[in-house]
Design a protein around this motif. Structure first.
Motif, short mmCIF file in Angstrom:
data_model
loop_
_atom_site.label_atom_id
_atom_site.label_comp_id
_atom_site.label_asym_id
_atom_site.label_seq_id
_atom_site.Cartn_x
_atom_site.Cartn_y
_atom_site.Cartn_z
N UNK A 60 0.86 -1.34 -0.09
CA UNK A 60 -0.21 0.10 -0.04
C UNK A 60 0.81 1.23 -0.12
N UNK A 61 1.76 1.17 0.48
CA UNK A 61 2.90 2.22 0.70
C UNK A 61 3.89 2.40 -0.53
N UNK A 62 3.78 1.56 -1.41
CA UNK A 62 4.86 1.58 -2.54
C UNK A 62 4.71 3.04 -3.25
N UNK A 63 5.73 3.39 -3.47
CA UNK A 63 5.65 4.78 -4.33
C UNK A 63 5.56 4.37 -5.96
N UNK A 64 5.14 5.28 -6.86
CA UNK A 64 5.07 4.93 -7.92
C UNK A 64 5.45 5.89 -9.02
N UNK A 65 5.77 5.60 -10.40
CA UNK A 65 6.54 6.30 -11.22
C UNK A 65 5.53 6.31 -12.45
N UNK A 66 5.30 7.46 -12.83
CA UNK A 66 4.32 7.55 -14.04
C UNK A 66 4.81 8.49 -15.22
N UNK A 67 5.34 7.72 -16.27
CA UNK A 67 6.04 8.55 -17.22
C UNK A 67 5.45 8.77 -18.53
N UNK A 68 4.13 8.61 -18.50
CA UNK A 68 3.21 8.82 -19.68
C UNK A 68 3.67 10.08 -20.37
N UNK A 69 3.83 10.98 -19.75
CA UNK A 69 4.00 12.33 -20.51
C UNK A 69 5.39 12.53 -20.84
N UNK A 70 6.45 11.40 -20.85
CA UNK A 70 7.71 11.46 -21.61
C UNK A 70 7.48 10.87 -22.94
N UNK A 71 6.33 10.26 -23.21
CA UNK A 71 6.22 9.52 -24.44
C UNK A 71 5.73 10.24 -25.71
N UNK A 72 5.99 9.79 -26.70
CA UNK A 72 5.32 10.36 -27.95
C UNK A 72 3.98 10.73 -28.34
N UNK A 73 3.14 9.78 -27.62
CA UNK A 73 1.83 9.65 -27.67
C UNK A 73 1.22 10.88 -26.98
N UNK A 74 2.17 11.65 -26.09
CA UNK A 74 1.55 12.70 -25.25
C UNK A 74 2.11 13.86 -25.71
N UNK A 75 3.42 13.86 -26.22
CA UNK A 75 4.16 15.24 -26.35
C UNK A 75 4.86 15.27 -27.60
N UNK A 76 4.09 14.37 -28.61
CA UNK A 76 4.61 14.36 -29.99
C UNK A 76 5.90 14.04 -30.39
N UNK A 77 6.35 14.96 -31.31
CA UNK A 77 8.00 14.57 -31.57
C UNK A 77 9.01 14.95 -30.44
N UNK A 78 8.69 15.55 -29.45
CA UNK A 78 9.35 15.73 -28.28
C UNK A 78 9.53 14.72 -27.37
N UNK A 79 8.70 13.50 -27.85
CA UNK A 79 8.48 12.56 -26.82
C UNK A 79 9.65 11.41 -27.18
N UNK A 80 9.44 10.25 -26.40
CA UNK A 80 10.42 9.12 -26.72
C UNK A 80 9.46 8.18 -27.14
N UNK A 81 9.82 7.11 -27.98
CA UNK A 81 9.07 6.21 -28.60
C UNK A 81 9.23 4.89 -27.79
N UNK A 82 8.42 4.09 -27.83
CA UNK A 82 8.68 2.70 -27.02
C UNK A 82 10.14 1.91 -27.77
#
Ligand code: PA5
Length: 478
Positions: free
Chosen positions: A13-35
């Motif tokens: 329950x106390x595990x911290x999480x990392x959300x990196x959606x906004x690093x990816x191309x689907x969200x920030x287009x050409x500035x983002x990373x691709x899988x």
């Protein structure tokens, strides 16, 4: 009785999480990373992971093992705190860099925001904590104005045992204590240092100061989970066992081979790939006052570890990412304009909290003024979390790389995880960059020049070099 960090459910329950959606191309287009960017680096990722394991096994990353086997250290610290805490009103850390930033960050994170202003009773009998991490000549006299040194314990922390700033503070304090309380002075100094290197350990042994040891293979900025951080934390009532348990939990997560399940390696990889895309700045922006100094601690870790001139093959590479500290929501009104509309040169890491330790309600007032009334009936908890989400959205819309680490709540267990996560990420990024993340040769030139100018024996040649430096010209002064 089972402690809460011994319960599997609580840990999950106390595990911290990392959300990196906004690093990816689907969200920030050409500035983002691709899988594919991740896939094409799988060999490199595997090699860096192997190097982390090999170096740990070979004893070259002793900080990795700090979450374990410190029962004796914890016991000695706890007994010492129990023995001393009633005799003192203040615990003062004398240290700099890695010997000060961790104690400040952890104290700020865990304890009451106005901890020192609370009565001793409300501090559960623990002393006030001060960290003197500079040699500004106004600092110590100001501290002496508010301290009763007869009721103060000074913790001299230095891994090298020879840092000028810390050792000069020690000399001032020792002299003052001896003048004011004579032979009792030695009971007001506790040293934290290496077991054999440097001047402090020799002095501590000769003058019989209580001493805690920093393991030899652990460098300053990776030392928070040694007595460097554990002793000051225990002196202000922080549960150091729980902090170590949090670090152990993160170690367990960071052993995952699959990078998509390994938060430490993923954090490092994303920053490495971001650097390849010219993002030279690493912004850390917690949305919690309690986490403000985590950014200061991280800034040193990231800057000193990754800012390097040479790679491991001796090539000149001049790499690194400049850390920037920000605080949400405060810096929305200061720096976010730049993050949103300025250059595409940053990765912004938000740190959010699911459950704050308090709730503050905004009263239902001014309902007849719609542009103000909408605030009434909500809470600051909702407002700060909404502002964080809104800033994440605004930066995503502006195609700025950002990611979010979330703590279920701020406590010793989650802080232990957070510190360890950043340490693993730093080590892993160093491996990907093929640099030595554990030295700091760039700091030496300034130190040597100080020694030379201050007349330290053995620095005569350096002094001659300094004397021959180009003279400053009046035409360039106003
Ligand atoms: O990470 C490091 O090694 C440095 O930043 C040190 O922490 C800092 O220079 C203080 O050194 P010491 O603990 O030896 O006094």
């Amino acid at each position: 009785m089972q402690k809460r960090f011994e319960q599997e459910d609580w840990k999950k329950n106390q595990q911290i999480s990392l959300d990196f959606n906004h690093m990816m191309v689907e969200f920030i287009q050409e500035e983002g990373l691709k899988e594919e960017d991740i896939q094409r680096n799988l060999d490199k990722i595997a090699a860096a992971s192997r190097a982390m394991v090999d170096k740990r096994t070979a004893g070259q990353m002793d900080w990795r093992d700090l979450p374990y086997g410190q029962e004796e250290v914890v016991k000695e610290i706890t007994e010492y705190v129990d023995q001393m805490k009633d005799q003192i009103d203040a615990f003062v850390v004398l240290g700099i860099g890695g010997s000060a930033l961790g104690p400040m960050a952890v104290q700020q994170a865990i304890n009451h925001p106005y901890y020192n202003e609370l009565s001793k009773e409300k501090r559960n009998g623990y002393p006030k904590l001060y960290v003197v991490d500079n040699i500004d000549p106004e600092r110590l006299p100001a501290l002496f104005d508010i301290l009763d040194i007869k009721k103060t314990l000074f913790n001299v922390i230095t891994k090298s045992g020879s840092t000028s700033e810390t050792m000069s503070q020690f000399m001032i304090i020792k002299d003052k204590l001896e003048k004011e309380i004579g032979v009792e002075a030695k009971n007001h100094i506790v040293c934290t240092t290496d077991k054999e290197n440097g001047n402090l350990i020799k002095i501590a042994r000769e003058e019989n100061y209580k001493t805690f040891i920093i393991p030899s293979g652990v460098g300053g900025r990776f030392s928070e989970l040694t007595p460097v951080g554990l002793l000051p934390a225990a002196f202000c009532g922080i549960d150091i066992e729980e902090m170590l348990a949090g670090a152990a939990w993160m170690d367990h997560l960071c052993k995952e081979e699959d990078i998509f399940k390994n938060p430490g390696h993923m954090y490092g990889l994303l920053h490495y790939l971001a650097m390849e895309k010219g993002k030279n700045i690493s912004v850390m922006m917690p949305y919690a006052d309690s986490l403000k100094y985590i950014s200061d601690w991280y800034a040193q870790l990231w800057a000193e570890s990754l800012g390097k001139k040479y790679d491991l093959d001796g090539n000149e590479v001049y790499v690194g990412q400049t850390p920037v500290k920000a605080l949400g929501a405060t810096d929305q009104h200061s720096q976010v304009q730049l993050y949103a509309e300025g250059p595409f040169d940053k990765v912004i890491v938000f740190i959010g909290v699911d459950q704050y330790r308090d709730t503050i309600h905004i009263p239902k007032l001014y309902e007849d003024i719609p542009s103000l009334g909408f605030l009434g009936g909500t809470t600051h908890n909702q407002l700060i979390q909404t502002e964080q989400m809104a800033t994440e959205y605004a930066l995503m819309k502006a195609k700025k790389m950002n990611m979010t680490i979330t703590l279920p709540s701020v406590n010793e267990f989650t802080i232990g995880q957070l510190l360890y996560l950043f340490e693993v990420a730093t080590g892993f990024t160093g491996e990907l960059m093929n640099i030595n993340a554990f030295d700091q040769p760039g700091v030496e030139e300034g130190k040597d020049a100080t020694y030379a100018l201050f007349g330290r024996p053995g620095y005569e040649e350096k002094k001659a070099e300094l004397d021959a430096r180009p003279k400053k010209q009046d035409k360039y002064r106003i």
